[in-house]
Design a protein around this motif. Structure first.
Motif, PDB file in Angstrom:
ATOM      1  N   MET A 676       0.836  -1.202   0.000  1.00  0.00           N
ATOM      2  CA  MET A 676       0.000   0.000   0.000  1.00  0.00           C
ATOM      3  C   MET A 676       0.874   1.257   0.000  1.00  0.00           C
ATOM      4  SD  MET A 676      -2.910   0.791   2.884  1.00  0.00           S
ATOM      5  CE  MET A 676      -3.612  -0.851   2.670  1.00  0.00           C
ATOM      6  N   TRP A 677       1.911   1.216   0.812  1.00  0.00           N
ATOM      7  CA  TRP A 677       2.820   2.363   0.913  1.00  0.00           C
ATOM      8  C   TRP A 677       3.643   2.539  -0.370  1.00  0.00           C
ATOM      9  CZ3 TRP A 677       8.258   2.324   0.981  1.00  0.00           C
ATOM     10  CH2 TRP A 677       8.868   3.527   1.361  1.00  0.00           C
ATOM     11  N   ILE A 689       4.260   7.628   6.876  1.00  0.00           N
ATOM     12  CA  ILE A 689       5.063   6.731   7.717  1.00  0.00           C
ATOM     13  C   ILE A 689       4.329   5.410   7.922  1.00  0.00           C
ATOM     14  CG2 ILE A 689       6.356   8.505   8.951  1.00  0.00           C
ATOM     15  CD1 ILE A 689       4.391   8.275  11.241  1.00  0.00           C
ATOM     16  N   LEU A 690       5.131   4.339   7.987  1.00  0.00           N
ATOM     17  CA  LEU A 690       4.633   3.012   8.346  1.00  0.00           C
ATOM     18  C   LEU A 690       4.908   2.826   9.829  1.00  0.00           C
ATOM     19  CD1 LEU A 690       5.898   0.708   5.447  1.00  0.00           C
ATOM     20  CD2 LEU A 690       3.525   0.934   6.177  1.00  0.00           C
ATOM     21  N   LEU A 691       3.876   2.551  10.615  1.00  0.00           N
ATOM     22  CA  LEU A 691       4.027   2.477  12.063  1.00  0.00           C
ATOM     23  C   LEU A 691       3.708   1.076  12.571  1.00  0.00           C
ATOM     24  CD1 LEU A 691       2.362   5.877  12.917  1.00  0.00           C
ATOM     25  CD2 LEU A 691       4.667   5.229  13.591  1.00  0.00           C
ATOM     26  N   ALA A 692       4.530   0.590  13.479  1.00  0.00           N
ATOM     27  CA  ALA A 692       4.338  -0.728  14.087  1.00  0.00           C
ATOM     28  C   ALA A 692       4.455  -0.594  15.597  1.00  0.00           C
ATOM     29  CB  ALA A 692       5.373  -1.712  13.568  1.00  0.00           C
ATOM     30  N   GLY A 701       7.945  -5.267   8.224  1.00  0.00           N
ATOM     31  CA  GLY A 701       7.508  -4.151   7.390  1.00  0.00           C
ATOM     32  C   GLY A 701       8.658  -3.534   6.623  1.00  0.00           C
ATOM     33  N   ASN A 702       9.804  -3.410   7.272  1.00  0.00           N
ATOM     34  CA  ASN A 702      10.988  -2.864   6.592  1.00  0.00           C
ATOM     35  C   ASN A 702      11.411  -3.744   5.420  1.00  0.00           C
ATOM     36  OD1 ASN A 702      11.731  -0.416   7.827  1.00  0.00           O
ATOM     37  ND2 ASN A 702      12.535  -1.496   9.609  1.00  0.00           N
ATOM     38  N   ALA A 703      11.462  -5.050   5.666  1.00  0.00           N
ATOM     39  CA  ALA A 703      11.891  -5.965   4.607  1.00  0.00           C
ATOM     40  C   ALA A 703      10.913  -5.937   3.433  1.00  0.00           C
ATOM     41  CB  ALA A 703      12.015  -7.383   5.163  1.00  0.00           C
ATOM     42  N   ALA A 704       9.616  -5.910   3.744  1.00  0.00           N
ATOM     43  CA  ALA A 704       8.612  -5.904   2.674  1.00  0.00           C
ATOM     44  C   ALA A 704       8.654  -4.607   1.877  1.00  0.00           C
ATOM     45  CB  ALA A 704       7.225  -6.119   3.276  1.00  0.00           C
ATOM     46  N   ALA A 705       8.830  -3.483   2.569  1.00  0.00           N
ATOM     47  CA  ALA A 705       8.885  -2.192   1.873  1.00  0.00           C
ATOM     48  C   ALA A 705      10.123  -2.104   0.996  1.00  0.00           C
ATOM     49  CB  ALA A 705       8.876  -1.059   2.895  1.00  0.00           C
TER      50      ALA A 705
END
Length: 988
Positions: A676-677, A689-692, A701-705
């Protein structure tokens, strides 16, 4: 270890569990038994018969009573599975030492007896309250079944204890069991079981050592090799492989993974063939337990144990007690407030129990001012000494009788406990703050102050101050109180309100200092207020000798000249713990600081360390200002969410978020959020921002982005692999225990340990634990041994830091963040940077200030970075973004608190999106967990305990100061290592 699982079907469970044991027919005698006062009352004794067991699970009791379920559906019960460690199973089943089977049965009985007395509850009608209320019943009906293999046909002694959903309450009637407390008590029950089993195994002559992952006091028999354990642990390997697919591993997730990978039991197993296969495997790896058993039996015959050998030849009670405590990894010392008895007054095992409780209270007390009795029991038993739950509870009761632990008695286990020291510290903070009332000259006159504030705001380029900001500025500049509190929610412009205040203070000739808990926020606060900035830790370290009274008279004069009349402002003050704030206020009082402004929000994330002093001070008669108008929220969605959260209405906030909520399959949140990002236009993406909530989700999330951007060609396809260091969250007391030193972790020495041959700045990698000491391989290949229990006590900083190495791939264009600071190059912990280029062995990074930094291979900062497409909420607090995508999973229930949710959502100005696997459950988790810190004062009041007077507080403070600190030469107590900031990441 204990696992809990609901029984789905009464008939299926009865048929499955009542079958004879599968592979070792000679052990089937007494393989099942009824247990509990409830069972006794119903005449259920001896072997468990399938028909009677099925009827009880179905709610039909032998006396004719019927347990009616809600909406006509009856829950059969809960299966508590007690497992012995693999080494115990191997020695018992391959070596044939059946004494270990009996030891397991006895330990389960002891644990169930404690469970029956302390945990089992029913709901009964309370006429006065007009509702059902929980009541501890003190009786249960349980059926126990001994099994000796796992689903892969490997040796694994375990006992199923099925607690039926029936218990008799005080009204003389049978009721359904309220399971809430049973599930909450899972870890303390596991610790009790491990301690009971370990004490029996040691009494049989065996030596034990902590397991590799010694959660709840897990242990192994010494002499059973790791190779043997792993050779017969393919079932565990399957579960771990399932968990590794999605980087998870909570207790509930382990249970789900076990269910998803389990095989059916062989209906008619060939016992002889199976045992032959075991022995062949043992021969192949050279495992022969016969010598272990022979040695154990010889020691047992001579009534020798590992603990009797520890004290062999010692005559004095005190000397024997110290020897046992040291063998447990504890270091007794004079003046311990929780062990006030003179050495020799306690017999050795009682002394060991006293030291275990004191150590556990210190560990729990580093993070929380108050803790539950069960948590204290569990943590004390994890010390793995010759102690059991009865001894630990007796010690806790004694400390409560003496007032050294403050809390209710054992009959009321739901109440919290706190220590006398924590109570004294919280009382001290309040007294220090109140001592500054009406004690300073105002910074500016009241006449024309409003106009001056607005004029300075215009000059700085701010919008006109609103009423709350204006009133806060006036109060700070014109009051005669030293301490002033500014409370305001996220996005209300607290730091902006302080900028014109700082400007006027400078006009009046006052020094201005800007502080915060981490370097990045401190720097930004300093830039907003045009003031010199520092972390709170660095500031306290600079004046440490003033605070502890060891500075020379000349130094005191110099510092008073620096700080007298100054304006000291602290941003994000809610994240400052009790001890640090006490030192900060004490310094302000001593050096005649004109104003100490504490600005923050009690609803956001609290301090990592114990206490919530910012919230407590707001309950006192001190100068306070409220700023309420939200300036960050720019859209109807965000205005509505902020309004709901300000009113404490979590349900309404989720309702507003519902149209922007995406529900995905379990484990797919990082991929969905990253896609999505990544699909956003670059300009929108740069402002999103992506927040966890936690570490695992952030990493995924970092690896996927990163992968999504590589596929889009927006970061370089070729990358370089780095090994970076993730800091392991551990208390100072926890660092003294072996459980944190897992193979492969890196240990950095933060203080000189000359007696052990280590200097500050050295580090090594853990390669094993031998004889209670950690074996480290140093960078030059030398193997050295490190003894955690000899770390100095009472330091205000960590004696060691433990890191978990992990591999990341870095590409040109990647967004990164620093996880430590390099002051010389201006690289701050938490700052965002970008990889500008990768040229051979050199990585060039563009900092947040636009400056380029060349980092050649071997540069220490290459180990202290991470990808920063996704960040967790602790790092995000204090940030602002236009848009945000929030990742939340029901699996991270302990991280899903109202405080973390509020911080995540209120970072966002315009558009918030929620990606989750279960919106309704996540909402319930956020509603039920505030994330609020505990308080010693509140705990004392709830238990009717009188608070100490200021004089008593001072006396206790002086007593603590007289306690010698076990620091070694070359490193005093002057504060933390200022070469790096705290890198707290409580995602676990």
């Amino acid at each position: 270890m204990i696992t809990l699982a609901s029984v789905g079907s009464a008939s299926s469970a009865a048929e499955y569990l009542c079958q004879d044991n599968y592979y070792t027919a000679d052990q089937t005698q007494d393989a099942s038994a009824w247990f509990g006062k409830g069972a006794d009352a119903l005449g259920l004794t001896g072997k468990v018969e399938e028909a009677a067991f099925a009827a009880v699970l179905d709610g039909k009791l032998p006396d004719g009573s019927v347990i009616a379920g809600k909406d006509g559906v009856h829950r059969p019960g809960v299966d508590l599975t007690f497992s012995a460690s693999k080494s115990v199973s191997l020695v018992a089943m391959l070596g044939g030492d059946k004494r270990l089977v009996e030891a397991l049965k006895e330990s389960v009985t002891a644990t169930l007896r404690w469970t029956e007395k302390n945990v089992v509850e029913a709901r009964v009608w309370d006429a006065a309250q007009g509702r059902q209320v929980p009541e501890r019943s003190g009786n249960l009906i349980a059926a126990t079944f001994l099994h000796d293999v796992n689903r892969n046909g490997e040796p694994q002694l375990h006992i199923h204890a099925v607690v039926a959903n029936a218990t008799m309450a005080s009204d003389g009637k049978w009721h359904a069991v309220r399971n809430d407390e049973l599930y909450r008590a899972q870890h303390v029950l596991s610790a009790i079981h491990n301690a009971e089993l370990r004490s029996r195994v040691e009494a049989l002559g065996y030596e034990t050592v902590p397991a590799r992952n010694a959660i709840d006091g897990a242990f192994e028999i010494k002499g059973v090799t790791r190779e043997a354990v792993e050779a017969f642990s393919t079932r565990r390997a399957e579960i771990l492989a399932e968990l590794a697919k999605e980087d998870r591993g909570s207790a509930r997730e382990r249970e789900l993974a076990a269910l998803s990978t389990r095989r059916g039991k062989e209906l008619e197993p060939d016992a002889a063939r199976q045992v032959a296969a075991w022995k062949e495997t043992a021969r192949a790896i050279g495992f022969d337990p016969s010598r272990l058993i022979e040695s154990a039996m010889a020691r047992s015959a001579g009534q020798q144990t590992v603990w009797s050998r520890v004290v062999e030849g010692m005559r004095g009670i005190g000397e024997r007690g110290i020897a046992i405590a040291c063998a447990m990894g504890l270091t007794p010392r004079d003046g311990d407030p929780l062990v006030p008895e003179r050495l020799g007054r306690l017999e050795p095992k009682a002394f060991a129990a006293a030291q275990a409780v004191a150590s556990a209270a210190r560990e729990l007390g580093e993070r929380e001012a108050a803790f539950s009795r069960n948590d204290l029991i569990r943590t004390a038993l994890e010390r793995q000494g010759p102690v059991t739950v009865d001894m630990i509870e007796a010690r806790i009761d004694l400390l409560q009788e003496r007032g050294l632990l403050v809390g209710s008695g054992p009959a009321d286990r739901d109440r919290m406990l706190t220590t006398e020291q924590a109570l004294a510290m919280e009382t001290k903070v309040i007294a220090l703050a109140q001592a500054g009332k009406d004690s300073v000259q105002p910074i500016a006159d009241k006449d024309g102050i409003v106009a001056r504030l607005q004029e300075q705001a215009r000059a700085i380029g701010l919008r006109r101050l609103n009423t709350g900001q204006e009133q806060a500025g006036v109060a700070i500049l014109t009051s005669r109180d030293r301490v002033h509190l500014v409370q305001g929610g996220a996005g209300v412009g607290k730091s902006a309100a302080l900028a014109p205040v700082a400007a006027i203070a400078r006009e009046e000739g006052r020094q201005v200092v800007a502080l915060s808990h981490v370097g990045r926020i401190a720097r930004e606060f300093g830039e907003k207020t045009a003031s010199p900035a520092s972390t709170v830790d660095a500031f306290l370290a600079r004046y440490a000798r003033i605070i502890d009274g060891s500075a020379s008279a000349d130094k005191v004069v110099v510092v008073r000249a620096e700080l007298s009349g100054a304006l000291v402002m602290v941003d994000e003050a809610s994240q400052i713990g009790t001890d640090r704030l006490a030192r900060l206020i004490a310094l302000a009082n001593e050096m005649d600081v004109s104003k100490l402004v504490l600005a923050g929000d009690i609803k956001q994330l609290p301090a990592i360390e114990a206490g919530k002093p910012f919230a407590q001070l707001q309950q006192q008669d001190l100068g306070q200002s409220q700023i309420t108008e939200n300036l960050r929220a720019q859209t109807p969605q965000m205005v509505a969410i902020n309004r709901a959260l300000e009113q404490g209405d979590v349900s309404e906030a989720f309702a507003v978020l519902k149209p922007a909520t995406t529900e995905v399959a379990s484990g797919k949140i990082p991929d969905a959020a990253a896609a999505m990002w990544a699909n956003l236009p670059r300009e929108e993406r740069d402002n999103t921002i992506l927040l966890a909530a936690g570490r695992a989700m952030r990493s995924a999330g970092n690896a996927a982005a990163q992968e999504a951007l590589i596929q889009r060609g927006e970061v370089g396809e070729r990358g370089v692999t780095l090994e970076v260091l993730d800091r392991v969250t551990i208390t100072r007391e926890g660092a003294r225990q072996l459980k944190g030193y897992q193979d492969g972790r890196v240990v950095a020495i933060e203080t000189n340990l000359r007696a052990q041959g280590f200097a500050r700045g050295e580090r090594g990698t853990v390669i094993g634990i031998k004889d209670g000491k950690v074996e480290l391989v140093m960078p030059d290949g030398e193997i050295r041994r490190f003894d955690p229990d000899r770390l100095p006590r009472n330091l205000k900083h960590d004696a060691v830091t433990i890191f978990e190495p992990k591999q990341i791939s870095l590409h040109e264009g990647d967004r990164i963040r620093w996880t430590a600071k390099d002051a010389e190059r201006g690289l701050l912990n938490g700052d965002i940077a970008h990889v500008a280029r990768i040229d051979g062995d050199t990585i060039t990074v563009k900092g947040s200030d636009g400056q380029l930094h060349d980092l050649p291979r071997g540069d220490p900062m290459l180990e202290r970075l991470d990808l920063a497409y996704a960040i967790n909420v602790h790092v995000a607090q204090g940030m602002t973004a236009r848009d945000g995508i929030i990742m939340m999973s029901e699996r991270e229930r302990m991280l899903n608190t109202s405080a973390s949710f509020l911080v995540a959502v209120t970072r966002i100005a315009e558009n918030a999106t929620l990606v989750t696997d279960n919106p309704s459950r996540v909402e319930r988790q956020v509603e039920s967990r505030t994330g609020e810190k505990s308080s010693a004062i509140e705990t004392a009041r709830e238990n009717g305990h009188a608070l100490p007077s200021p004089t008593e507080t001072k006396d206790r403070e002086l007593a603590l100061e007289r306690t010698p600190e076990r620091s070694e030469p070359g490193r005093g107590s002057s504060g933390p290592d200022l070469s790096r900031d705290r890198d707290y990441d409580f995602g676990m």
